[in-house]
Write an enzyme that holds these catalytic residues in place. Structure first.
Site, PDB file in Angstrom:
ATOM      1  N   LYS A 175       1.340   4.137   7.430  1.00 46.95           N
ATOM      2  CA  LYS A 175       0.561   4.990   6.534  1.00 46.95           C
ATOM      3  C   LYS A 175       1.000   6.446   6.666  1.00 46.95           C
ATOM      4  O   LYS A 175       1.668   6.825   7.622  1.00 46.95           O
ATOM      5  CB  LYS A 175      -0.934   4.890   6.868  1.00 46.95           C
ATOM      6  CG  LYS A 175      -1.572   3.545   6.575  1.00 46.95           C
ATOM      7  CD  LYS A 175      -1.664   3.259   5.092  1.00 46.95           C
ATOM      8  CE  LYS A 175      -2.379   1.959   4.782  1.00 46.95           C
ATOM      9  NZ  LYS A 175      -1.623   0.773   5.199  1.00 46.95           N
ATOM     10  N   SER A 201       0.805  -1.218   0.000  1.00 48.48           N
ATOM     11  CA  SER A 201       0.000   0.000   0.000  1.00 48.48           C
ATOM     12  C   SER A 201       0.840   1.270   0.000  1.00 48.48           C
ATOM     13  O   SER A 201       0.302   2.361  -0.196  1.00 48.48           O
ATOM     14  CB  SER A 201      -0.939   0.028   1.221  1.00 48.48           C
ATOM     15  OG  SER A 201      -0.223   0.290   2.406  1.00 48.48           O
TER      16      SER A 201
END
Length: 228
Positions: A187, A149
């Site tokens: 993230k 991701s």
């Protein structure tokens, strides 16, 4: 604070020097600590030297000075001493020897760069990290990346990320976030009022938006190590 392997090596050197008057060879250290290669011993020696426990003497074979010991070893009455070893003249035109600025960090398991995984708690192994990669004076640790991701930020599955421990973050920082005290993820951090957005760097993944009380910053990305 020393790792278990660093303590084992320091104690092995201490015992050998007391018993025989000379430090062990790298091969003997490798065998005693059950390591697969001498490169692991080099990293441990460098870490002990950078922490001020030993000193290597330039241009001398197997020459180590024990500068100090952890308190637990000091209590048994050991007094540091210098072992000179055999003096070896440096080659003509040789450059001065300088220590390598590196430090061993604990790898605290895997961090999800994709679907979050359970919180990270245990040390899986250690990795040598250049000192220039360690920003600030805080504690650092490393994590193995699982998932894709964050590929548009140059972070691939299997990479090792170096994290500085901190509980706050600026918008745009790449952080280790603990979600609802149960799952950890890597993230990009964005605050939106009382909400926190955890943004992926891959269009295949959606941004996750959560109340700020459900997100705890565990650290900020300061470096990356990749094996080919």
């Amino acid at each position: 604070m020393l790792t278990r392997k660093q303590l084992e090596l320091l104690d092995f050197i201490r015992v050998r020097m007391d018993a025989e008057g000379v430090p062990p060879s790298f091969d003997e250290m490798k065998e005693a600590l059950d390591l697969k290669s001498k490169s692991g011993i080099h990293r441990l020696i460098t870490a002990l030297e950078e922490r001020g426990f030993i000193r290597r003497l330039a241009h001398r074979a197997r020459a180590i000075e024990i500068v100090k010991l952890p308190e637990a070893m000091e209590r048994v009455g050991f007094k540091p001493k210098v072992i000179d070893g055999d003096k070896v003249s440096p080659p003509k035109g040789a450059m001065a020897i300088s220590s390598i600025d590196a430090m061993e960090l604990p790898v605290m398991g895997r961090i999800a760069a994709g679907v979050p995984i359970e919180a990270i708690q245990e040390i899986s192994h250690h990795v040598a990290v250049p000192g220039s990669m360690l920003s600030g004076k805080g504690q650092h640790y490393a994590l193995e990346v699982k998932g894709d991701s964050m590929i548009d930020a140059g972070i691939n599955d299997g990479d090792i990320v170096v994290i500085r421990e901190q509980s706050t973050a600026e918008n745009g920082d790449i952080v280790v976030a603990l979600v609802e005290d149960a799952e950890a993820t890597l993230k990009r951090f964005r605050r939106r009022g009382n909400m926190i957005a955890l943004e992926a760097e891959n269009p295949a993944y959606e941004t996750r938006v959560l109340p700020d009380y459900q997100v705890k910053v565990q650290g900020r990305l300061v470096g990356l190590i990749r094996s080919y």
